[in-house]
Design a protein around this motif. Structure first.
Motif, mmCIF file in Angstrom:
data_model
loop_
_atom_site.group_PDB
_atom_site.id
_atom_site.type_symbol
_atom_site.label_atom_id
_atom_site.label_comp_id
_atom_site.label_asym_id
_atom_site.label_seq_id
_atom_site.Cartn_x
_atom_site.Cartn_y
_atom_site.Cartn_z
ATOM 1 N N SER A 31 0.832 -1.190 0.000
ATOM 2 C CA SER A 31 0.000 0.000 0.000
ATOM 3 C C SER A 31 0.875 1.251 0.000
ATOM 4 O O SER A 31 1.873 1.323 0.720
ATOM 5 N N LYS A 52 -9.823 6.794 10.735
ATOM 6 C CA LYS A 52 -9.065 5.543 10.587
ATOM 7 C C LYS A 52 -9.772 4.382 11.280
ATOM 8 O O LYS A 52 -9.829 3.267 10.748
ATOM 9 N N GLU A 454 -8.068 1.062 2.204
ATOM 10 C CA GLU A 454 -7.132 1.890 2.961
ATOM 11 C C GLU A 454 -6.825 3.199 2.230
ATOM 12 O O GLU A 454 -6.568 4.232 2.864
ATOM 13 N N GLN A 458 -7.855 6.947 3.650
ATOM 14 C CA GLN A 458 -6.853 8.018 3.712
ATOM 15 C C GLN A 458 -7.377 9.272 3.022
ATOM 16 O O GLN A 458 -7.144 10.400 3.482
#
Length: 499
Positions: A31, A52, A454, A458
């Motif tokens: 990632s 998160k 993810e 973000q």
């Protein structure tokens, strides 16, 4: 009976199947999202941690895509999505939640499209009608001709050759240098496109086919001018690259190539209105000044509109959720706008900017998320060097999360652009491309399978913190229209369905 032969047979079959199996899957790509081990005890840190640990962005993308589906502007599905998003805004603590209407034109619904070669190999292949173009009159049959004219003057060379023909409008082997279009405004371009379409209608062409800009059998769609019933329109469709190039090769043999084509799109009986959805968290000290976070809720209809733009809409809603969950109250008003009509030419954001032109000076900044699932790396400054210092201050809490880029590049292809043209500091997120321009963008691949959780989380962190910092800072971002050349955005330019 002895069991050994059966065991040997099973082993042999297993070995054979293993030999025929595809290569083992490649190792997962690491990632690009940096890992933050600690979050500071600041408002920005609280937002980062909350998103998160509790983000709902992926679930919202799946709801919009799987339960509601594709959301063409003017469709019942978009109205269903707007009703859902309106309820979400209210649930997430927004106030003054409302819709703002604007005149859209005729709605359009995709029908059944098909194509079949009547010569050579007789192949049936995929076609996707260009939205807001008229249907064929049933299944039409005509010979193909390659017409790679790029403007009206070049098109006139085909006068007398197009009656009853189906036109291929993309030349994949074109070696000509591109035309210089610098300095041309959109109105002049649209006027020439209309003149070219009228020429084709006058010449008796049946339909046009353009090559998809996506490889590996992917289709593509965009829209024609048929929202306005007074504008000339011709049936048009995209063809995936592989069958399209086959048609070009067959024409190169100097033999007649005949096609049967059926395009089934339909228009609404009367013009409709479209809507933008608005909700906000009032500022605690400067409620008359506003930071706007937005994305477009409408989509195309080959897939389910997951990465274009359920992702951006879900990120905007996540900003509301995180503020509610942390209890943070911004100094300036934070307003979330989910636009419609983006795919037809930024119609919703243009209508919003026009309707609120008396209030544009009160906008601190506009932030837009519209490049799919990829992580946010920064923002395009639209040539606004005088905004660099304050924007660097706004994204400073995100530097360790990979948000560092402040490019002077000008990008005009999403909903920040009408505000930017009106002199408002308005910035699109710079994002990792993932497979957006090579796969999901406007194609039948646009499903939630291509969301990278993810990276999308973000992106929500980046949008929330940047909006918060812009709402909190003492200074105002400078307004005005900077003098700058238009520099193309990163990534391939989307193909257009030329007349």
């Amino acid at each position: 009976m002895p069991r050994t032969p059966f065991v040997l047979l099973a082993l042999s079959l297993g070995a054979l199947l293993q030999a025929q199996a595809p290569f083992p899957p490649a190792a997962p790509v690491p990632s690009p999202v940096p890992v933050m081990k600690d979050y500071p005890d600041t408002p920005a840190g609280k937002l980062l941690r909350e998103i998160k640990e509790h983000a709902g962005v992926v679930a919202r993308v799946e709801y919009l895509s799987d339960l509601i589906g594709p959301r063409l502007t003017g469709s019942d599905k978009l109205r269903q999505a707007q009703a859902w998003a309106k309820a979400e805004m209210t649930r997430l603590g927004a106030v003054n939640v409302h819709e703002e209407a604007y005149d859209f034109g005729l709605a359009w619904t995709r029908g059944v499209d098909s194509a079949r070669l009547l010569t050579h190999n007789g192949l049936r292949f995929r076609v996707d009608q260009l939205a807001w173009t008229p249907a064929t009159k049933g299944a039409v049959k005509g010979e193909l001709v390659l017409v790679d004219a790029r403007n009206l003057e070049e098109l006139k060379a085909f006068k007398g050759q197009l009656k009853g023909r189906i036109l291929l409008r993309t030349n994949p082997d074109d070696k000509r240098p591109p035309l210089d279009r610098r300095g041309r405004d959109m109105e002049a371009f649209q006027a020439e496109q209309a003149a070219m379409t009228q020429f084709l209608l006058d010449e008796g062409a049946l339909a046009t086919l353009s090559m998809s800009g996506r490889k590996n059998g992917l289709g593509f769609t965009s829209g024609g001018a048929g929202r306005d019933s007074k504008k000339p329109a011709l049936p048009a469709a995209y063809v995936p690259q592989e069958p399209y190039k086959m048609l070009v090769r067959l024409l190169a043999r100097k033999e007649p190539v005949k096609l049967e084509l059926s395009l089934g799109g339909t228009f609404s009986a009367a013009p409709v209105q479209a809507y933008n959805l608005v909700g906000e968290i009032p500022g605690r000290e400067k409620p008359g000044e506003v930071v706007i976070v937005g994305g477009h809720l409408d989509s195309w209809d080959l897939g389910t509109g997951a990465t274009d733009n359920a992702t951006g809409s879900s990120v905007a809603l996540e900003v509301l959720r995180a503020l509610q969950a942390t209890g943070l109250k911004p100094r300036r008003t934070l307003r979330v706008v989910l636009w419609s009509g983006e795919e037809q030419g930024l119609l919703g954001s243009r209508a919003y900017a026009e309707a609120h032109k008396a209030d544009l000076d009160a906008i601190q900044a506009v932030l837009v998320h519209d490049m799919g699932t990829g992580m946010v790396k920064g923002f395009t400054l639209q040539g606004r060097e005088n905004c660099r210092g304050l924007m660097a201050q706004a994204i400073a809490p995100l530097n360790d999360l990979g948000v560092k880029e402040l490019s002077l590049r000008t990008m005009n292809s999403t909903d920040h652009a009408p505000f930017d043209r009106a002199g408002v500091p308005a910035f699109a997120a710079i994002q990792e491309p993932v497979d957006y321009f090579l796969g999901t963008h406007h194609s039948q691949m646009d499903f939630p399978d291509h969301v990278v959780p993810e990276q999308l989380v973000q992106g929500a962190q980046a949008m929330a913190v940047t909006a918060w910092e812009l709402a909190e800072m003492e200074a105002r971002l400078p307004h005005g229209r900077p003098s700058r050349p238009v520099v193309p955005a990163a990534g391939p330019v989307a193909p257009s369905g030329r007349p």
